[in-house]
Structures are given as C-alpha cells and as structure tokens.
Write a protein that holds these residues in place. Structure first.
Motif, PDB file in Angstrom:
ATOM      1  N   HIS A   1      -7.689  -6.311  -6.478  1.00  0.00           N
ATOM      2  CA  HIS A   1      -6.464  -5.804  -6.755  1.00  0.00           C
ATOM      3  C   HIS A   1      -5.189  -6.249  -5.493  1.00  0.00           C
ATOM      4  O   HIS A   1      -3.580  -5.409  -5.408  1.00  0.00           O
ATOM      5  N   PHE A   2      -5.893  -6.382  -4.086  1.00  0.00           N
ATOM      6  CA  PHE A   2      -4.741  -6.352  -3.382  1.00  0.00           C
ATOM      7  C   PHE A   2      -3.884  -7.656  -3.256  1.00  0.00           C
ATOM      8  O   PHE A   2      -4.611  -8.775  -3.773  1.00  0.00           O
ATOM      9  N   ARG A   3      -2.949  -6.778  -3.656  1.00  0.00           N
ATOM     10  CA  ARG A   3      -1.918  -8.015  -3.462  1.00  0.00           C
ATOM     11  C   ARG A   3      -1.830  -8.862  -4.748  1.00  0.00           C
ATOM     12  O   ARG A   3      -1.158  -9.886  -4.838  1.00  0.00           O
ATOM     13  N   ASP A   4      -2.078  -8.277  -5.937  1.00  0.00           N
ATOM     14  CA  ASP A   4      -2.043  -8.660  -6.881  1.00  0.00           C
ATOM     15  C   ASP A   4      -1.029  -8.499  -7.384  1.00  0.00           C
ATOM     16  O   ASP A   4      -0.997  -6.854  -7.569  1.00  0.00           O
ATOM     17  N   PRO A   5       0.092  -9.141  -7.999  1.00  0.00           N
ATOM     18  CA  PRO A   5       1.204  -8.617  -7.941  1.00  0.00           C
ATOM     19  C   PRO A   5       1.639  -7.564 -10.104  1.00  0.00           C
ATOM     20  O   PRO A   5       2.733  -6.746  -9.414  1.00  0.00           O
ATOM     21  N   ALA A   6       0.490  -7.463 -10.379  1.00  0.00           N
ATOM     22  CA  ALA A   6       0.529  -6.635 -11.431  1.00  0.00           C
ATOM     23  C   ALA A   6       0.245  -5.556 -11.460  1.00  0.00           C
ATOM     24  O   ALA A   6       0.426  -4.535 -11.748  1.00  0.00           O
ATOM     25  N   ALA A   7      -0.871  -5.277 -10.370  1.00  0.00           N
ATOM     26  CA  ALA A   7      -1.201  -4.421 -10.326  1.00  0.00           C
ATOM     27  C   ALA A   7      -0.300  -3.075  -8.953  1.00  0.00           C
ATOM     28  O   ALA A   7      -0.069  -2.430  -9.673  1.00  0.00           O
ATOM     29  N   GLY A   8       0.094  -4.057  -8.198  1.00  0.00           N
ATOM     30  CA  GLY A   8       2.041  -3.224  -7.481  1.00  0.00           C
ATOM     31  C   GLY A   8       1.295  -1.854  -6.678  1.00  0.00           C
ATOM     32  O   GLY A   8       1.921  -0.927  -6.364  1.00  0.00           O
ATOM     33  N   ILE A   9       0.141  -2.164  -5.902  1.00  0.00           N
ATOM     34  CA  ILE A   9      -0.930  -1.204  -5.282  1.00  0.00           C
ATOM     35  C   ILE A   9      -0.291  -2.162  -3.448  1.00  0.00           C
ATOM     36  O   ILE A   9      -0.283  -3.132  -3.373  1.00  0.00           O
ATOM     37  N   PRO A  10       0.217  -1.052  -2.824  1.00  0.00           N
ATOM     38  CA  PRO A  10       0.969  -1.160  -1.650  1.00  0.00           C
ATOM     39  C   PRO A  10      -0.035  -1.770  -0.756  1.00  0.00           C
ATOM     40  O   PRO A  10      -0.868  -1.332  -0.254  1.00  0.00           O
ATOM     41  N   ASP A  11       0.360  -2.629   0.175  1.00  0.00           N
ATOM     42  CA  ASP A  11      -0.551  -3.586   0.687  1.00  0.00           C
ATOM     43  C   ASP A  11      -1.417  -2.359   1.956  1.00  0.00           C
ATOM     44  O   ASP A  11      -2.277  -2.396   2.533  1.00  0.00           O
ATOM     45  N   THR A  12      -0.170  -1.062   2.212  1.00  0.00           N
ATOM     46  CA  THR A  12      -0.816  -0.454   3.184  1.00  0.00           C
ATOM     47  C   THR A  12      -1.730   0.517   2.940  1.00  0.00           C
ATOM     48  O   THR A  12      -2.745   1.151   3.254  1.00  0.00           O
ATOM     49  N   ALA A  13      -2.141   0.493   1.620  1.00  0.00           N
ATOM     50  CA  ALA A  13      -3.329   0.755   1.056  1.00  0.00           C
ATOM     51  C   ALA A  13      -4.807   0.587   1.487  1.00  0.00           C
ATOM     52  O   ALA A  13      -5.787   1.105   1.230  1.00  0.00           O
ATOM     53  N   TYR A  14      -4.428  -0.952   1.809  1.00  0.00           N
ATOM     54  CA  TYR A  14      -5.617  -1.580   1.999  1.00  0.00           C
ATOM     55  C   TYR A  14      -5.773  -1.596   3.605  1.00  0.00           C
ATOM     56  O   TYR A  14      -6.396  -2.536   4.247  1.00  0.00           O
ATOM     57  N   GLU A  15      -4.864  -1.295   4.289  1.00  0.00           N
ATOM     58  CA  GLU A  15      -4.439  -1.173   5.880  1.00  0.00           C
ATOM     59  C   GLU A  15      -6.216  -0.424   6.301  1.00  0.00           C
ATOM     60  O   GLU A  15      -6.143   0.350   6.167  1.00  0.00           O
ATOM     61  N   ILE A  16      -6.192  -1.645   7.778  1.00  0.00           N
ATOM     62  CA  ILE A  16      -7.629  -0.703   8.660  1.00  0.00           C
ATOM     63  C   ILE A  16      -6.729   0.156   9.285  1.00  0.00           C
ATOM     64  O   ILE A  16      -7.580   1.420   9.245  1.00  0.00           O
ATOM     65  N   CYS A  17      -5.562  -0.312   9.810  1.00  0.00           N
ATOM     66  CA  CYS A  17      -5.632   0.644  10.596  1.00  0.00           C
ATOM     67  C   CYS A  17      -4.035   0.811  10.734  1.00  0.00           C
ATOM     68  O   CYS A  17      -2.723   0.376  11.185  1.00  0.00           O
ATOM     69  N   GLY A  18      -3.542   1.837   9.160  1.00  0.00           N
ATOM     70  CA  GLY A  18      -2.406   2.118   9.089  1.00  0.00           C
ATOM     71  C   GLY A  18      -1.096   2.648  10.165  1.00  0.00           C
ATOM     72  O   GLY A  18      -1.581   3.418  10.851  1.00  0.00           O
ATOM     73  N   THR A  19       0.027   1.774  10.438  1.00  0.00           N
ATOM     74  CA  THR A  19       0.810   2.793  11.196  1.00  0.00           C
ATOM     75  C   THR A  19       1.567   3.560  10.506  1.00  0.00           C
ATOM     76  O   THR A  19       2.426   3.568   9.196  1.00  0.00           O
ATOM     77  N   PRO A  20       2.033   4.672  11.534  1.00  0.00           N
ATOM     78  CA  PRO A  20       2.493   5.477  10.270  1.00  0.00           C
ATOM     79  C   PRO A  20       4.114   5.061   9.710  1.00  0.00           C
ATOM     80  O   PRO A  20       4.036   5.579   8.421  1.00  0.00           O
ATOM     81  N   ALA A  21       4.767   4.222  10.712  1.00  0.00           N
ATOM     82  CA  ALA A  21       5.904   3.721   9.641  1.00  0.00           C
ATOM     83  C   ALA A  21       5.842   3.020   8.664  1.00  0.00           C
ATOM     84  O   ALA A  21       6.319   3.412   7.476  1.00  0.00           O
ATOM     85  N   ALA A  22       4.365   2.107   8.352  1.00  0.00           N
ATOM     86  CA  ALA A  22       4.456   1.117   7.685  1.00  0.00           C
ATOM     87  C   ALA A  22       4.030   2.408   6.041  1.00  0.00           C
ATOM     88  O   ALA A  22       4.463   1.861   4.951  1.00  0.00           O
TER      89      ALA A  22
END
Length: 398
Positions: free
Chosen positions: A345-366
C-alpha cells in the motif's frame, strides 16, 4: 536507623514454587553480604504443593532472618509483593521470584553501588536459564543511567534493588487490579520519582528461570490485559513527564513492548471480531500518545504497523503483517532527499497511508506534517468507533 536494621529485605512471593524454591532460598543464604545484613520476607500465596511448609522449615533452620506469611491466593504477583513490602525493614528491598535465584555476590554489589552512587534503584545483570532475558542494557556498569535515552527503560521487571525510603515516602505499591504489567508500572514510577538509576553489568546478579512445567507466576491469558497495561504505563509517563522529547523516548517502551506484539503475526490467526476489538482498545491510546517524536524513533516496519492502527486500517494492517511474515525484502524507493521501503500500500491512494510511514530515515518536519494529518484522521476514526460506524473490511487471514 536502628542498629539491627538489615541492609536488604529480600521479598519472595511464592505460589506452587517447588522444587525451584529450594535453589532460590539457597541463593539468598549463600550471599556474600552476610546473613546479619539480609532478611527474607516470604509470602506463600495460597500454594497447594508444599511451598508454605518448605518456607517454614527453611525459616526454622536458616541463619538468615526469615519471616513467612501464608495467605489466600491473590491471583497475581502484586499481592504477595505488597504483603512483603508492608513487613520489610531493610534499607533496601529486592524482589526475588521464587522460580529464580541470585548470583552469590549480587546483593553485596547492588548495595555497594546504591551506597556509592546514592541512587534509589539499582539494576543487576540478568541472564535467562531456559528462557530469554533482556540484553541491551548490560553493556557496561553505569553509576547514573539516563532513563530516557538509555535502554534501562526496557527492563521494568521488579527484580531490582529499591531504596525502601523512596517507596515509603510515596506510598508505592503494586497495582493489584492489573493482570499483567504491574511490575513495569511500579518500576517505572520508581525510576521517575527516585534520585537516579544505576546499572551493575560486570557481574551476573540474577538468573531468570524458565520453568519446565511452564507455570510462571506472571503468566496471564488474553490480550485485553496487555492494553490495560499499556494504558496504565502511558498515563504514568504523561503524568510525570511533560510533552516533548523525553516523554517520547519513554513512550517507546509501551508502544514497542506492549502494543506492537498485539498487531504482529498473531492477527493473521485471529478473527475479524478480535482485530476490531483490538483496534477499539488501541484507538484512544493512539489518539492521545502517538506523536511524531515516537514515530520517527521506530523502525520503518514498526512505524507502518502502528500507523495502520492509528488510522484504523485493518485490511492494510493485515496485508503488511502477512508481507513481513513472508520475509521478502521490500523495494527501496528513492525520493527527493528521502528513501522509502515499499511495503504493501505504499503510495496507494485508496489506502491513504502517508509516505512518511514508509520512510527509512524520516525527518522530524516531514513526520510532524504526516502526524498532524494522521491525528486528524485518527480522531475521526475514534469518533466513528464510538458511534459504532467503523468496522474492518473482510480480509483473508493469510
């Protein structure tokens, strides 16, 4: 303190503990600290296997001052520990489970550390015997550990040395209403209220024994008590630590240790109804305590699972858990200054899960932006659950 005050009161709660109790008591008697500096307060919690009789026989012959209390079964380890606390006279107390045993120098080293460092809680290195034991906090001996940044927050069992004055001053007791996790609540409160935590890592102080019959005193059934435990621990943290980095660091413990296992491979074997109930139990906890500071400290796969929980997405959660169980490495996707793991469900519009949930090293701002969006959605999901309008979609458990 009176001259005859022992250094340590060893509190042993025992329920059907034979024959393990024999080695447990022998290990206290063999302590290099000396019998005149130790007392045992042993509580037989309604045993039916001769545990109480053996305790009384030991008390009659041992050089270590031993008091035995026999009481009706309390239903958990908190009851006998509280009974022992009421009777303890030592400068320190140590909670020893009747299945386990101590290294010969354990109490001497723990007391010496507490006296030298002036700390109120001391952790002694623990190893498992026929069972696993936590390892990440035993890399080195530390006189004053950072309870927020270090891994001491991941060992919240009761088998530690506590300064009794701290417990008396705050009227601390084990919460007997909890069927599991009462020791974590007690220990973390001592961490937060006390004047420092020490770690003795250069000597094995405690041997955590896995019983051959599988009858550990602390075992409980069902998943609901796990959510009760998580809720109690999160509320304790929130009551003592203001919002910010330190609270987020401590919140990792209940999220990782208590909540995440409830949304692991076990959900593939459970019914839709159970999953729906788990999501209902988790919803208020996620809405109140799931923050970007917690999210960015998690591994990608853990962050993704908890994001699905926060957004009340059971179908997507099942897909992610099934994929993780298969063990196929996800594709790495490069973006603008970021990399992602393309789990289901990465970048699945129907799922609506934000990209940052999949991020390897998420930045605090994002992650903050994604969290704000997720919190709005989680709030809607929670309101829907309360109104009985939100239910998981059908999904094969495979």
């Amino acid at each position: 303190m009176p001259e005859n005050t022992p250094d340590v009161s060893v509190i042993i709660g025992a329920y059907d503990a034979m024959p393990y109790l024999v080695k447990c008591l022998d290990s206290v008697e063999a302590q290099t600290l000396g019998p005149d500096r130790v007392e045992i307060v042993a509580v037989d919690d309604g045993s039916t296997d001769g545990t109480g009789d053996y305790l009384e026989e030991f008390a009659a012959r041992s050089k270590v001052s031993t008091r035995v209390v026999r009481q009706a079964n309390s239903g958990g380890p908190g009851g006998p520990r509280n009974t022992g606390l009421r009777l303890a006279r030592g400068r320190y107390v140590f909670f020893l489970d009747a299945d386990d045993y101590l290294g010969e120098e354990a109490l001497a080293r723990l007391v010496a550390m507490a006296d030298r460092a002036g700390t109120d809680v001391v952790l002694g290195k623990t190893v498992g015997v026929n069972r696993n034991a936590a390892k990440s906090m035993w890399h080195r001996t530390v006189e004053r550990a950072d309870i927020y940044a270090s891994n001491v927050k991941y060992t919240l069992s009761a088998q530690k040395l506590f300064r009794r004055e701290l417990l008396v001053r705050h009227g601390m007791r084990f919460d007997e209403s909890l069927r599991t996790g009462e020791d974590a609540l007690f220990t973390l409160e001592a961490y937060l209220r006390g004047d420092g935590v020490s770690v003795v890592a250069d000597y094995v102080c405690y041997y955590l024994v896995g019983r051959d019959d599988g009858k550990q005193l602390t075992k409980t059934g069902g998943y609901v008590p796990r959510f009760d435990s998580a809720k109690a621990l999160m509320e304790l943290i929130a009551a003592h630590v203001p919002p910010g980095e330190r609270r987020d660091q401590l919140m990792l413990r209940p999220f990782i240790v208590t909540l995440l296992p409830q949304f692991g491979p076990v959900v593939l074997k459970q019914s839709q109804e159970v999953l729906r109930h788990k999501l209902e139990l988790a919803a208020p906890l996620m809405a109140r305590y799931w923050t970007p500071g917690v999210a960015r400290r998690l591994k990608t796969e853990d962050r993704l699972r908890l994001t699905c929980v926060a957004l009340n997405k059971p179908t997507e959660l099942l897909d992610v858990v099934a994929y993780l169980k298969e063990g196929t490495p996800p594709e790495r996707v490069s973006g603008r200054r970021r990399e992602y793991l393309a789990y289901p469900h990465f970048r699945d519009p129907a799922a609506g899960i934000p990209d940052t949930a999949y991020e390897i090293c998420g930045t605090p701002a994002a992650l903050t932006r994604a969290w704000l969006r997720a919190r709005r959605l989680a709030g809607r999901a929670l309101r829907g659950l309360r109104a009985g309008r939100v239910a998981p979609r059908a999904r094969r458990a495979a």
